[in-house]
Scaffold this motif. Structure first.
Motif: not given
Length: 481
Positions: A257-258, A262-266, A274-287
């Motif tokens: 997401l650009t 919200k919520g638990d979306v990293p 960026h090195d905290t992104i879990k390999p199995d994470e499918q949804i994330l935000s670039c703030a």
């Protein structure tokens, strides 16, 4: 010979060297997936004058101009090595070589400095990764430009499709035209053609399918040969996990997401977490663009001085969610004419800091003023530090951070005394420290941070996508000697 004649002869000589660098840089990129940089600025697909200007810009960081006569030997040495996919910074090679007192030749030093990218140590070239853009507005088109630019080796990110709502007659022609020409960022570098029958835009040989859909659930991407793709949602319509999960359709593996999640979306700021992104994470935000602008220098200041509290005041260019002339808007002030007014508004950047920097104990507050410029903003970061320091110390520290630290792709540094906002259109950094405006007194430091809230942010988005796709390659030399 006069001074003028001597200067012109010198210029012509440097032009000749820069011209001879272009095919070497291009061949390394196409055949070996090597991106040649100069102080974190890519030299791939750059003109002779652009290469010379990038060398000259080094004086603002390192204190003196860097000549192509200094960097060319390192580039020539790179062409003799068995290199794998990587990013190699000629500016850093030249600087670290100058500081080395072992008497090594340029070839010997270069081979040692990039050893991690050669022979048995090198990374194998990976298969290209499909990317889909959901939405094609300001950020979507700039991200498209960057993806097309980086497709030169054929082994990185590959923009396969754009999803938009139908817009009537000649919709695809109009969208291609917006990609081709931009009033702020100029012409697209390359060629664009349109095949209306197949609903395809071809940009620099990249065939990009335009898919029309009103809802994510209406698309099966495998029908278009798209597999394991990363989808970049630049509409901002869905910002929580439930809404963004609608994109996880056949053919889509991850969603980026650009906008602030919200919520638990990293919320990810490349270079910081960026090195905290879990390999199995499918949804994330670039703030947000502002979060990306303030978090890297905030981290740098906290690492060195400690930060007890802070406030960020953002002077932000107007955006498409404002009105050209006074009209109805769900937000009272944003309904007033954007080109004619300064508009007080809110920013979520301060609260988003906690997601990107969870270890930061300081309370950060924030506010924002929209002003009548179309691009480039400035964040004024007012910090109370954990210890007293001096302006000279902070100045030198931030300059070194921009040159040699892991944050050098995020933080730039300018000493130009006449710098104004338009000078930073097209900057690829998340933010640029204005050295002349820096204020430090005791334990109080005020940083003035320029940022291209469109293009610089788009570069951060692409870096995150490269990271999660596995095509973000290491940079050499890794540290200064």
């Amino acid at each position: 010979m006069t001074v003028n004649d001597d200067s012109f002869t010198n210029w012509m000589h440097r032009e000749e060297i820069a011209e001879s660098m272009i095919p070497l840089i291009g061949k390394l990129h196409r055949e070996r997936d090597v991106t040649v940089l100069l102080h974190s600025r890519s030299l791939v697909n750059k003109s002779v004058v652009s290469i010379l200007k990038t060398h000259r810009f080094a004086r603002q960081i390192a204190g003196e101009e860097l000549s192509v006569t200094e960097t060319m030997p390192f580039l020539q040495a790179l062409t003799t090595l068995d290199l794998g996919p990587s990013q190699i910074d000629l500016g850093m090679l030249a600087a670290t070589y100058q500081a080395d007192d072992r008497g090594l030749s340029v070839a010997e030093f270069t081979a040692e400095a990039v050893a991690g990218a050669t022979g048995a140590n090198k990374i194998e070239r990976r298969e290209s990764r499909d990317v889909v853009l959901y939405g094609f507005g300001r950020i979507g088109r700039l991200v498209a430009r960057l993806l097309i630019e980086k497709a030169g080796s054929g082994n990185g990110l590959r923009l396969r499709a754009i999803v938009v709502r139908g817009g009537g007659d000649q919709d695809i022609v109009k969208r291609a035209s917006l990609l081709r020409r931009d009033s702020i960022h100029g012409q697209f570098h390359g060629t664009i053609t349109v095949d209306e029958d197949s609903s395809t835009i071809v940009a620099n040989g990249n065939a990009i399918k335009v898919i029309y859909a009103d809802d994510p659930s209406h698309v099966d991407y495998t029908e278009y040969g798209i597999r394991d793709a990363i989808l970049i949602d630049n509409t901002g319509k869905w910002r929580d996990r439930e809404g963004l999960s609608k994109h996880l359709r056949p053919g889509i593996d991850k969603v980026v997401l650009t906008a602030p999640g919200k919520g638990d979306v990293p919320n990810i700021v490349h270079g910081v977490n960026h090195d905290t992104i879990k390999p199995d994470e499918q949804i994330l935000s670039c703030a947000s663009c502002t979060t990306n602008a303030i978090v890297p220098p905030l981290k740098a200041m906290d690492d060195e001085y400690g930060v007890l509290r802070g406030h960020v005041e953002t002077v932000h260019s107007f955006t498409n969610d404002q009105n050209l002339l006074d009209n109805y808007h769900k937000s009272e002030r944003r309904g007033r004419s954007a080109p004619l007014n300064m508009v007080i508004t809110e920013t979520g950047a301060a609260s988003a800091v906690a997601k990107a920097l969870p270890d930061l104990q300081a309370k950060i507050t924030g506010s924002s003023i929209r002003v009548p410029v179309p691009d480039v903003s400035i964040a004024i970061l007012n910090l109370q530090l954990a210890r007293e320091t001096t302006r000279e110390d902070v100045h030198d520290y931030l300059r070194n951070v921009s040159l040699t630290s892991p944050l050098k792709r995020q933080i730039d540094f300018t000493t130009a005394p006449d710098a104004v906002s338009s000078d930073f259109i097209g900057s690829r950094h998340a933010s640029i420290v204005d050295a002349g405006a820096l204020k430090v007194e005791g334990d109080n430091a005020i940083l003035y941070l320029w940022y291209d809230n469109e293009f610089g942010y788009s570069c951060q988005v692409v870096r995150v996508v490269q990271h999660v796709s596995g095509v973000e390659y290491p940079t050499y030399p890794s540290t200064a000697v």
